[in-house]
Design a protein around this motif. Structure first.
Motif, PDB file in Angstrom:
ATOM      1  N   ARG A  17     -35.154  27.078  -3.091  1.00  0.00           N
ATOM      2  CA  ARG A  17     -34.805  25.839  -2.385  1.00  0.00           C
ATOM      3  C   ARG A  17     -33.338  25.461  -2.618  1.00  0.00           C
ATOM      4  O   ARG A  17     -32.656  25.001  -1.699  1.00  0.00           O
ATOM      5  CB  ARG A  17     -35.717  24.700  -2.844  1.00  0.00           C
ATOM      6  CG  ARG A  17     -37.173  24.850  -2.426  1.00  0.00           C
ATOM      7  CD  ARG A  17     -37.972  23.613  -2.804  1.00  0.00           C
ATOM      8  NE  ARG A  17     -39.395  23.777  -2.508  1.00  0.00           N
ATOM      9  CZ  ARG A  17     -39.935  23.522  -1.319  1.00  0.00           C
ATOM     10  NH1 ARG A  17     -39.160  23.084  -0.326  1.00  0.00           N
ATOM     11  NH2 ARG A  17     -41.235  23.683  -1.127  1.00  0.00           N
ATOM     12  N   LYS A  75     -30.976  21.465  12.652  1.00  0.00           N
ATOM     13  CA  LYS A  75     -31.498  22.661  12.019  1.00  0.00           C
ATOM     14  C   LYS A  75     -30.355  23.625  11.735  1.00  0.00           C
ATOM     15  O   LYS A  75     -29.376  23.680  12.481  1.00  0.00           O
ATOM     16  CB  LYS A  75     -32.546  23.338  12.902  1.00  0.00           C
ATOM     17  CG  LYS A  75     -33.821  22.520  13.096  1.00  0.00           C
ATOM     18  CD  LYS A  75     -34.853  23.313  13.892  1.00  0.00           C
ATOM     19  CE  LYS A  75     -36.155  22.561  14.009  1.00  0.00           C
ATOM     20  NZ  LYS A  75     -37.190  23.346  14.753  1.00  0.00           N
ATOM     21  N   HIS A 137     -34.907  26.948   6.035  1.00  0.00           N
ATOM     22  CA  HIS A 137     -35.810  25.835   5.760  1.00  0.00           C
ATOM     23  C   HIS A 137     -37.039  26.348   5.028  1.00  0.00           C
ATOM     24  O   HIS A 137     -37.627  27.376   5.406  1.00  0.00           O
ATOM     25  CB  HIS A 137     -36.233  25.152   7.064  1.00  0.00           C
ATOM     26  CG  HIS A 137     -37.277  24.098   6.884  1.00  0.00           C
ATOM     27  ND1 HIS A 137     -37.012  22.883   6.289  1.00  0.00           N
ATOM     28  CD2 HIS A 137     -38.611  24.084   7.206  1.00  0.00           C
ATOM     29  CE1 HIS A 137     -38.121  22.156   6.266  1.00  0.00           C
ATOM     30  NE2 HIS A 137     -39.110  22.867   6.812  1.00  0.00           N
ATOM     31  N   ALA A 139     -40.695  24.847   3.853  1.00  0.00           N
ATOM     32  CA  ALA A 139     -41.585  23.697   4.049  1.00  0.00           C
ATOM     33  C   ALA A 139     -41.799  22.964   2.736  1.00  0.00           C
ATOM     34  O   ALA A 139     -41.927  23.589   1.666  1.00  0.00           O
ATOM     35  CB  ALA A 139     -42.924  24.175   4.612  1.00  0.00           C
ATOM     36  N   ASN A 141     -43.410  20.958  -0.362  1.00  0.00           N
ATOM     37  CA  ASN A 141     -44.672  21.037  -1.090  1.00  0.00           C
ATOM     38  C   ASN A 141     -45.273  19.633  -1.134  1.00  0.00           C
ATOM     39  O   ASN A 141     -44.879  18.799  -1.948  1.00  0.00           O
ATOM     40  CB  ASN A 141     -44.432  21.575  -2.501  1.00  0.00           C
ATOM     41  CG  ASN A 141     -45.712  21.900  -3.230  1.00  0.00           C
ATOM     42  OD1 ASN A 141     -46.748  21.262  -3.038  1.00  0.00           O
ATOM     43  ND2 ASN A 141     -45.632  22.917  -4.103  1.00  0.00           N
ATOM     44  N   ASN A 142     -46.226  19.367  -0.234  1.00  0.00           N
ATOM     45  CA  ASN A 142     -46.778  18.018  -0.133  1.00  0.00           C
ATOM     46  C   ASN A 142     -47.518  17.596  -1.388  1.00  0.00           C
ATOM     47  O   ASN A 142     -47.592  16.407  -1.710  1.00  0.00           O
ATOM     48  CB  ASN A 142     -47.718  17.937   1.074  1.00  0.00           C
ATOM     49  CG  ASN A 142     -46.953  18.059   2.380  1.00  0.00           C
ATOM     50  OD1 ASN A 142     -45.798  17.663   2.471  1.00  0.00           O
ATOM     51  ND2 ASN A 142     -47.601  18.617   3.403  1.00  0.00           N
ATOM     52  N   ALA A 157     -39.287  14.810   4.406  1.00  0.00           N
ATOM     53  CA  ALA A 157     -39.434  16.130   5.036  1.00  0.00           C
ATOM     54  C   ALA A 157     -38.789  17.236   4.218  1.00  0.00           C
ATOM     55  O   ALA A 157     -39.097  18.409   4.419  1.00  0.00           O
ATOM     56  CB  ALA A 157     -38.831  16.102   6.438  1.00  0.00           C
ATOM     57  N   GLU A 158     -37.876  16.896   3.332  1.00  0.00           N
ATOM     58  CA  GLU A 158     -37.192  17.893   2.523  1.00  0.00           C
ATOM     59  C   GLU A 158     -37.526  17.674   1.058  1.00  0.00           C
ATOM     60  O   GLU A 158     -37.621  16.531   0.587  1.00  0.00           O
ATOM     61  CB  GLU A 158     -35.672  17.812   2.739  1.00  0.00           C
ATOM     62  CG  GLU A 158     -35.239  18.095   4.167  1.00  0.00           C
ATOM     63  CD  GLU A 158     -35.508  19.520   4.596  1.00  0.00           C
ATOM     64  OE1 GLU A 158     -35.613  20.385   3.705  1.00  0.00           O
ATOM     65  OE2 GLU A 158     -35.621  19.774   5.807  1.00  0.00           O
ATOM     66  N   SER A 165     -40.915  28.044  -4.766  1.00  0.00           N
ATOM     67  CA  SER A 165     -41.055  28.507  -3.383  1.00  0.00           C
ATOM     68  C   SER A 165     -39.799  29.261  -2.969  1.00  0.00           C
ATOM     69  O   SER A 165     -38.674  28.907  -3.364  1.00  0.00           O
ATOM     70  CB  SER A 165     -41.287  27.327  -2.448  1.00  0.00           C
ATOM     71  OG  SER A 165     -42.477  26.639  -2.796  1.00  0.00           O
TER      72      SER A 165
END
Length: 612
Positions: A17, A75, A137, A139, A141-142, A157-158, A165
């Motif tokens: 990341r 993006k 990008h 995704a 990690n919720n 969102a980030e 990851s």
């Protein structure tokens, strides 16, 4: 060589990341990569709006950004497929007869291709068609975000937290060889300079601006010289040989006194017939001194300055810089130094500076002898080590910061050792030879007037002739001459890495006019100083000549905050440090020109005086 490659898988690279975040920052700031083939940088090809001209920009962007039509958010995509087009033609001369070929063009075309839809070799299934790009990008990690913000119903969102990851980026390339007989081997660099044609108007504007300022100064200098000539050879009185006679009064006690009259009757010399009316005058050529201004300084104008032991070595180093700069401009104008000679500008400049040590030693020791110095070996060491040593020490300290950042631009330790060897094993002996010749085989510079034993008191000076003010005021004029051309130099060095500064013809003209401006400004400022009865012109002439370096450094500061996007302490430190070094070198060069100008001007003016 010579075989086209439709697609070749290179490798896949996993990034975290933090790596993705850093890549997006580089894309945002417009970073480019540069590859080199046969000394030609890989170029992005452009065509003018009217499609009549093609030109190159060195390097290619590592990625691009666009707004999503669905979310409206920006993006970032990385260019992970590179297409190389190498243009070649038959080699000139005998090599061509034997089937040899030379490369005359190296073009790079970039594309971002998603990681999916690839064949067994790792290449994209559709290299040339429309495909989705490789978005930088990962995704979020919720689960981690929910634990991080337990009381919030909104999850960002980030996610900047490195949770392990990764994003896998596949890299591939294509190579095409194309024969192109329209490009001559000797002109293969021309396409890199075609985009500079539009700026020629601005270069001519810079030349016109410098010529206008220089012309106005020329008029002022002519007025100063004309006024001085009239004072020496005109109505202010002249002897039979055309030289000004400085006259002394004999007091009633019969002893001579060098006392000056406070007010002179229109500067006219006392006529010979009036001698009978004054019983205090002797029968010989003892006239009454009735002069004012610069003419009163004939007995102090060539008095050795304070810290003369530092002035002589600095002037010697300045002569090295003058020789080096002149040589570089001449070689660049004739095309000997050009972008294809990578590192040639620095290497040749270093060589010219080292071998100009003979010139440095000669001028330094002869000036040192003129000041009455006797320890010429000490002066030799100071000439060879003072300025070059300070310069090298500063670069070495700055290089430590670059080493700490693990940057590839850091100078290797072996290079630093080589620089020390050049300075001690080559430059020092050359300076010694020049110093010996200047001190033992040459006479000191002759001065037309003798120096009094007692220094003359300097009257109170106007504010514009005190301290550093003359250098700042006079230095602004040469800066106004060169500042337009400086913008192109700064952009090439710090901002636009896709182009090359190769308009040394314009630079030479502006530099020549700039030096003429320094000469004229020094003459005017020195004349004003002498009219204020201030004979401390030695150091002041150096400061006046190099005063424009202060304004150039201020220009660097403005350029940094208005044009550049440099982040980080070390990057800012390097910019300001190297800018200060460059301004110091420029200041010593122009200061030496100012000193030589003032010295010649003072010797010429007081050479017309005959003191009885």
């Amino acid at each position: 060589m010579g075989q086209d490659q439709e697609c070749q898988y290179l490798c896949s690279h996993k990034v975290s990341r933090q790596d993705v975040k850093r890549a997006r920052e580089l894309i945002e700031e417009g970073y480019v990569a540069e590859w080199i083939v046969d000394n030609l940088p890989g170029a992005t090809s452009f065509v003018t709006v009217d499609r009549t001209h093609k030109y190159y920009a060195a390097g290619f962007k590592i990625g691009y950004k666009e707004f999503s039509p669905l979310t409206g958010k920006q993006k970032y995509y990385i260019n992970n497929h590179i297409t190389l087009v190498i243009r070649h033609r038959r080699a000139p001369g005998r090599a061509g007869n034997r089937g040899g070929k030379v490369i005359v063009g190296f073009e790079v075309y970039t594309k971002s291709i998603e990681a999916a839809h690839r064949d067994s070799t790792g290449c994209p299934q559709d290299v040339h068609g429309e495909t989705d790009g490789m978005e930088m990008h990962i995704a979020p990690n919720n689960t981690n975000l929910a634990s991080k913000y337990p009381s919030s119903s909104y999850l960002p969102a980030e996610d900047d937290v490195d949770d392990g990851s990764t994003l896998t980026i596949p890299y591939s390339y294509s190579v095409y060889f194309r024969e192109d007989d329209s490009i001559e081997w000797s002109k293969r660099w021309d396409l890199y300079f075609n985009n500079q044609e539009d700026s020629n108007v601005i270069h001519w504007l810079a030349i016109i601006n410098s010529l206008v300022i220089c012309s106005l100064l020329t008029v002022i200098v002519i007025m100063v010289i004309n006024r001085t000539y009239r004072q020496v050879h005109g109505k202010d009185g002249a002897g039979d040989d055309g030289k000004l006679l400085l006259k002394r009064r004999k007091p009633a006690t019969g002893t001579k006194s060098p006392r000056l009259r406070e007010k002179a009757p229109a500067g006219l010399l006392q006529q010979e017939g009036e001698a009978d009316r004054d019983d205090d005058l002797s029968s010989d050529d003892e006239f009454v001194e009735d002069i004012t201004g610069w003419k009163l300084l004939h007995g102090d104008i060539f008095r050795a300055p304070q810290y003369a032991g530092y002035l002589a070595p600095l002037i010697g180093s300045g002569m090295q810089l003058v020789f080096m700069a002149t040589g570089l401009l001449i070689l660049s104008c004739f095309g000997i130094l050009n972008p294809s000679f990578r590192g040639g500008f620095v290497s040749v400049g270093m060589g010219l500076f080292i071998f100009a040590g003979v010139i440095s030693g000669y001028f330094s020791s002869r000036l040192y002898k003129t000041f009455g110095g006797i320890n010429w070996r000490q002066n030799t060491l100071m000439t060879a080590l003072l300025f070059p040593g300070l310069l090298f020490t500063t670069i070495f300290i700055l290089n430590l910061f670059v080493w700490a950042q693990a940057s590839s631009t850091a100078l290797p330790f072996g290079t630093l050792v080589g620089l020390i060897a050049l300075m001690l094993l080559i430059q020092l002996p050359l300076v010694y030879v020049g110093s010996w010749w200047g001190f033992h085989q040459s006479q000191p510079y002759e001065h037309p007037t003798k120096t009094n034993n007692t220094p003359r008191p300097i009257p109170e000076q106007a504010w514009y002739t005190q301290s550093i003010y003359p250098a700042l005021i006079a230095g602004f004029v040469p800066f106004a001459v060169v500042f337009i051309e400086l913008l192109f130099v700064f952009r090439s060095l710090w901002q636009d890495k896709s182009g090359y500064y190769y308009v040394f013809g314009f630079l030479s003209i502006v530099s020549l006019v700039g030096i003429l401006t320094v000469i004229e400004v020094t003459i005017v400022a020195t004349y004003i100083m002498l009219c204020q009865e201030n004979y401390n012109w030695w150091w002041q002439s150096v400061f006046i000549g190099g005063g424009s370096s202060f304004w150039i450094f201020c220009y660097c500061i403005v350029f940094y905050y208005t044009k550049l996007k440099i982040h980080g302490f070390v990057s800012g430190l390097l910019f300001f440090s190297y800018s200060f070094l460059a301004c110091s070198v420029y200041g010593l060069l122009t200061g030496t020109v100012g000193f030589l100008t003032a010295y010649a001007f003072v010797r010429r003016v007081y050479g017309a005086i005959k003191a009885d």
